[in-house]
Motif scaffolding. Structure first.
Motif, PDB file in Angstrom:
ATOM      1  N   GLY A  25       0.819  -1.211   0.000  1.00  0.00           N
ATOM      2  CA  GLY A  25       0.000   0.000   0.000  1.00  0.00           C
ATOM      3  C   GLY A  25       0.846   1.250   0.000  1.00  0.00           C
ATOM      4  N   LYS A  26       0.258   2.317  -0.502  1.00  0.00           N
ATOM      5  CA  LYS A  26       0.943   3.601  -0.613  1.00  0.00           C
ATOM      6  C   LYS A  26       1.220   4.208   0.764  1.00  0.00           C
ATOM      7  CE  LYS A  26       0.303   8.149  -2.806  1.00  0.00           C
ATOM      8  NZ  LYS A  26      -0.620   8.969  -3.636  1.00  0.00           N
ATOM      9  N   ASP A  27       2.439   4.655   0.958  1.00  0.00           N
ATOM     10  CA  ASP A  27       2.826   5.368   2.195  1.00  0.00           C
ATOM     11  C   ASP A  27       2.422   4.587   3.446  1.00  0.00           C
ATOM     12  OD1 ASP A  27       3.981   7.474   3.637  1.00  0.00           O
ATOM     13  OD2 ASP A  27       2.111   8.596   3.726  1.00  0.00           O
ATOM     14  N   TRP A  28       2.799   3.319   3.504  1.00  0.00           N
ATOM     15  CA  TRP A  28       2.372   2.416   4.579  1.00  0.00           C
ATOM     16  C   TRP A  28       2.815   2.912   5.948  1.00  0.00           C
ATOM     17  CZ3 TRP A  28       4.452  -1.151   8.155  1.00  0.00           C
ATOM     18  CH2 TRP A  28       3.572  -2.173   8.577  1.00  0.00           C
ATOM     19  N   TRP A  29       3.950   3.631   6.006  1.00  0.00           N
ATOM     20  CA  TRP A  29       4.503   4.101   7.287  1.00  0.00           C
ATOM     21  C   TRP A  29       4.046   5.511   7.661  1.00  0.00           C
ATOM     22  CZ3 TRP A  29       7.535   0.405   9.664  1.00  0.00           C
ATOM     23  CH2 TRP A  29       8.095  -0.599   8.848  1.00  0.00           C
ATOM     24  N   GLY A  30       3.269   6.161   6.798  1.00  0.00           N
ATOM     25  CA  GLY A  30       2.767   7.508   7.113  1.00  0.00           C
ATOM     26  C   GLY A  30       3.818   8.585   7.078  1.00  0.00           C
ATOM     27  N   ALA A  31       4.794   8.470   6.160  1.00  0.00           N
ATOM     28  CA  ALA A  31       5.904   9.430   6.132  1.00  0.00           C
ATOM     29  C   ALA A  31       5.662  10.607   5.203  1.00  0.00           C
ATOM     30  CB  ALA A  31       7.196   8.710   5.727  1.00  0.00           C
ATOM     31  N   ALA A  32       4.754  10.479   4.235  1.00  0.00           N
ATOM     32  CA  ALA A  32       4.599  11.525   3.219  1.00  0.00           C
ATOM     33  C   ALA A  32       4.217  12.868   3.837  1.00  0.00           C
ATOM     34  CB  ALA A  32       3.555  11.096   2.184  1.00  0.00           C
ATOM     35  N   ARG A  33       3.373  12.833   4.863  1.00  0.00           N
ATOM     36  CA  ARG A  33       2.903  14.084   5.481  1.00  0.00           C
ATOM     37  C   ARG A  33       4.073  14.869   6.076  1.00  0.00           C
ATOM     38  NH1 ARG A  33      -2.022  15.162   6.604  1.00  0.00           N
ATOM     39  NH2 ARG A  33      -2.651  12.963   6.510  1.00  0.00           N
ATOM     40  N   ALA A  34       4.964  14.172   6.776  1.00  0.00           N
ATOM     41  CA  ALA A  34       6.121  14.831   7.386  1.00  0.00           C
ATOM     42  C   ALA A  34       7.063  15.372   6.317  1.00  0.00           C
ATOM     43  CB  ALA A  34       6.854  13.848   8.292  1.00  0.00           C
ATOM     44  N   LEU A  35       7.251  14.612   5.252  1.00  0.00           N
ATOM     45  CA  LEU A  35       8.127  15.056   4.162  1.00  0.00           C
ATOM     46  C   LEU A  35       7.548  16.279   3.459  1.00  0.00           C
ATOM     47  CD1 LEU A  35       8.870  11.470   2.911  1.00  0.00           C
ATOM     48  CD2 LEU A  35      10.647  13.096   3.592  1.00  0.00           C
ATOM     49  N   HIS A  36       6.234  16.282   3.264  1.00  0.00           N
ATOM     50  CA  HIS A  36       5.579  17.438   2.643  1.00  0.00           C
ATOM     51  C   HIS A  36       5.781  18.684   3.510  1.00  0.00           C
ATOM     52  CE1 HIS A  36       2.534  19.334  -0.027  1.00  0.00           C
ATOM     53  NE2 HIS A  36       2.253  20.026   1.062  1.00  0.00           N
ATOM     54  N   ALA A  37       5.623  18.528   4.830  1.00  0.00           N
ATOM     55  CA  ALA A  37       5.804  19.666   5.738  1.00  0.00           C
ATOM     56  C   ALA A  37       7.233  20.200   5.684  1.00  0.00           C
ATOM     57  CB  ALA A  37       5.443  19.263   7.163  1.00  0.00           C
ATOM     58  N   ALA A  38       8.181  19.319   5.364  1.00  0.00           N
ATOM     59  CA  ALA A  38       9.591  19.728   5.282  1.00  0.00           C
ATOM     60  C   ALA A  38       9.945  20.299   3.917  1.00  0.00           C
ATOM     61  CB  ALA A  38      10.488  18.537   5.599  1.00  0.00           C
ATOM     62  N   GLY A  39       8.965  20.372   3.000  1.00  0.00           N
ATOM     63  CA  GLY A  39       9.205  21.032   1.727  1.00  0.00           C
ATOM     64  C   GLY A  39       9.480  20.121   0.551  1.00  0.00           C
ATOM     65  N   PHE A  40       9.400  18.807   0.751  1.00  0.00           N
ATOM     66  CA  PHE A  40       9.633  17.872  -0.354  1.00  0.00           C
ATOM     67  C   PHE A  40       8.405  17.840  -1.260  1.00  0.00           C
ATOM     68  CE2 PHE A  40      12.473  16.680   3.001  1.00  0.00           C
ATOM     69  CZ  PHE A  40      13.614  16.185   2.380  1.00  0.00           C
ATOM     70  N   ARG A  41       8.644  17.830  -2.589  1.00  0.00           N
ATOM     71  CA  ARG A  41       7.554  17.844  -3.556  1.00  0.00           C
ATOM     72  C   ARG A  41       7.852  16.881  -4.707  1.00  0.00           C
ATOM     73  NH1 ARG A  41       5.951  20.133   0.247  1.00  0.00           N
ATOM     74  NH2 ARG A  41       4.790  22.103   0.405  1.00  0.00           N
ATOM     75  N   ALA A  42       6.814  16.555  -5.467  1.00  0.00           N
ATOM     76  CA  ALA A  42       6.955  15.665  -6.628  1.00  0.00           C
ATOM     77  C   ALA A  42       8.027  16.198  -7.569  1.00  0.00           C
ATOM     78  CB  ALA A  42       5.618  15.547  -7.360  1.00  0.00           C
TER      79      ALA A  42
END
Length: 417
Positions: free
Chosen positions: A111-128
Motif C-alpha cells: 500500500g501507498k505510504d504504509w509508514w505515514g511518512a509523506a505528510r512529514a516530508l511534505h511539511a519539510a518542503g519535499f515535492r513531486a
C-alpha cells in the motif's frame, strides 16, 4: 489531494487543518473497528482479553486499556514468532520482513505510504519531482524504507544511499544533484564535510528531514548556514512516523494516523497537558496495529496549535528515556513503583526517588511535593516506600511545584569515582 494541488499547497491534505474536536471525534469513531481488527491477531486477543471494542470510543476509555511496552516486544516475539502474535496480516503476505536492533522484528505491508511518512516530508518542503538522498539504513532495518515509501508517495526520486561508504555517497550527490536529504543529522554534516574535503559539489542539497539522533540548535544552525534547512520527525519501527516538525519549528505535530497519549512513566495513567511523561501511541495500521504502545521515550504536550496552521496536538519532541529502572542494594526499583507510592497517597504531587551513595552504601530518598501535612505523614509515606520497593528509604516533603517537570521518577546520582 490531487497531485497538482498537493504540489502547490502548504498542507498535505485537509486533515491537517481540521477543527481539533472534529479530528478527535473522527479518530475515536474509527477506534472500535481498529480494536476489533487487532484482536483478530492472537497476541492482541491476549493483551486485550475481556475488552469490548465498541465500548472504547473516548480517551478515557482508551486510557483504561493495558499498555504494551516496546521493551517487552523482544520476549513476546521469542515466545510467539515472528511478531509476538501482534500482526494481523500473515508474514507470507507482507511486502518486507525487517529486523531492528534488539533484535525486534517488524513487517512492512503493501500500500501507498504504509509508514505515514509523506505528510512529514511534505511539511519539510519535499515535492513531486525532487531527487532525494536517503541515508537511512536499508540493510534489514526499516529506516530507509519508512522514508523511501513516503518519498515515492509524494512522487520523488530516491537515491538509496544507506549508511557508510561516505565518499561514494558524496560522488552520487555531486553527480545526481539531489535537492533533499533524509537520514540522521550527524551523517548529513559528515557528508557535507567530506564533500568539502574532497572538493565535491554538494550545494544542490537545500532541505532535509532528519531523525534517529538529536538535533542540537547549534547543529541545525550550522547546517542552515551551509544551505540545508533541516526539520525533524519522530518515528519508530512499529508505528512509522508519529510526529513531525513544520516550518514553524515550534514542537512536533502528531501525525493524522495515530492517537498519542502522555502517561506517567511506568504506568498507563495519562498526565495533565504540559507534564512530561512517556509517549504512548495507538495506530490504525490494519496489518500491524499497535494499541497503547509505550515507546519508552519522554515528551510533553504543548498548549495550542502550531503557528503554521496545522491543528493537531503538538509534543515537545524527544526529552529522554522513560525507563529509569535502577538497581539499589541488589534489587531493581522501577518507575511504576514510585508512581504506586504517589497513588497510595493522593496528597502528594510530583515525586522523585533519588539514589545516592553514603558511607559506601546505597541510600534512597523520596522527594515528594505536598502541602501542609500532619507530623507523621512523612513516616507513613516512608512505610509505603518500604512496602512497595522492599527497601528502606528516607522521605522529604517539599513544596508543591518545586520538583522539576522533566518526567523523571528515579534519579540515580551515585558516583563511584
Amino acid at each position: 489531494m490531487a497531485g497538482s494541488d498537493q504540489q502547490k499547497s502548504e498542507f498535505y491534505d485537509a486533515l491537517e487543518t481540521r477543527d481539533p474536536q472534529t479530528r478527535e471525534r473522527a479518530l475515536f469513531a474509527q477506534l472500535p473497528d481498529a480494536l476489533a481488527n487487532a484482536m483478530r491477531a492472537s497476541g492482541w486477543a491476549r493483551q486485550l482479553a475481556g475488552v469490548e471494542p465498541k465500548s472504547v470510543s473516548s480517551r478515557k476509555a482508551l486510557a483504561a486499556l493495558p499498555v504494551l511496552r516496546k521493551a517487552d516486544l523482544k520476549e513476546l516475539q521469542q515466545q510467539d514468532p515472528p511478531f509476538g502474535g501482534l500482526a494481523v496480516t500473515p508474514p507470507g503476505k507482507a511486502k518486507r520482513l525487517l529486523m531492528s536492533p534488539g533484535p525486534i522484528f517488524e513487517p512492512e505491508g503493501h500500500g501507498k505510504d504504509w509508514w505515514g511518512a509523506a505528510r512529514a516530508l511534505h511539511a519539510a518542503g519535499f515535492r513531486a519531482g525532487d531527487i532525494v538522498h536517503n541515508a537511512f539504513a536499508y540493510h534489514l532495518t526499516p529506516g530507509g524504507f519508512i522514508l523511501e515509501s513516503g518519498l515515492h508517495a509524494l512522487g520523488c526520486a530516491v537515491i538509496p544511499g544507506g549508511v557508510g561508504n561516505t565518499e561514494q555517497q558524496v560522488e552520487a550527490i555531486a553527480h545526481l544533484r539531489p535537492s533533499g536529504y533524509v537520514g540522521t543529522p550527524d551523517f548529513l554534516k559528515i557528508l557535507l564535510d567530506t564533500a568539502a574535503k574532497l572538493g565535491k559539489d554538494a550545494a544542490s542539497l537545500k532541505r532535509g528531514l532528519v531523525s534517529g539522533a538529536a538535533l542540537p540548535t547549534s547543529l541545525r544552525a550550522e547546517l542552515s548556514g551551509r544551505g540545508v534547512d533541516v526539520l525533524q520527525c519522530y518515528a519508530t519501527a512499529e508505528l512509522g512516523i508519529i510526529a513531525y516538525e513544520s516550518g514553524a519549528k515550534e514542537g512536533m505535530i502528531v501525525n493524522e494516523t495515530v492517537i498519542v497519549e502522555i502517561v506517567r512513566p511506568g504506568t498507563g495513567d495519562p498526565v495533565a497537558d504540559g507534564e512530561v511523561g512517556e509517549i504512548v501511541v495507538t495506530s490504525f495500521n490494519p496489518d500491524y496495529p499497535m494499541i497503547r504502545l509505550a515507546t519508552g521515550d519522554l515528551s510533553a504536550v504543548m498548549a495550542g496549535a502550531s503557528p503554521c496552521g496545522r491543528t493537531n496536538m503538538r509534543i515537545r519532541g524527544w526529552m529522554g528515556r522513560a525507563d529509569q529502572t535502577t538497581k539499589v542494594k541488589g534489587m531493581f526499583v522501577h518507575p511504576g513503583e514510585v508512581a504506586e507510592i504517589a497513588r497510595r497517597h493522593p496528597e502528594l504531587g510530583r515525586v522523585r526517588l533519588t539514589v545516592t551513595r553514603e558511607g559506601e552504601q546505597d541510600m534512597m530518598t523520596l522527594f515528594a511535593e505536598c502541602g501542609p501535612a500532619q507530623a507523621d505523614f512523612a513516616d507513613a509515606v516512608a512505610a509505603t516506600l518500604q512496602a512497595v520497593t522492599k527497601l528502606k528509604g528516607q522521605v522529604k516533603l517539599v513544596a508543591p511545584g518545586s520538583l522539576p517537570n522533566d518526567g523523571r521518577a528515579i534519579a540515580d546520582e551515585r558516583s563511584y569515582g
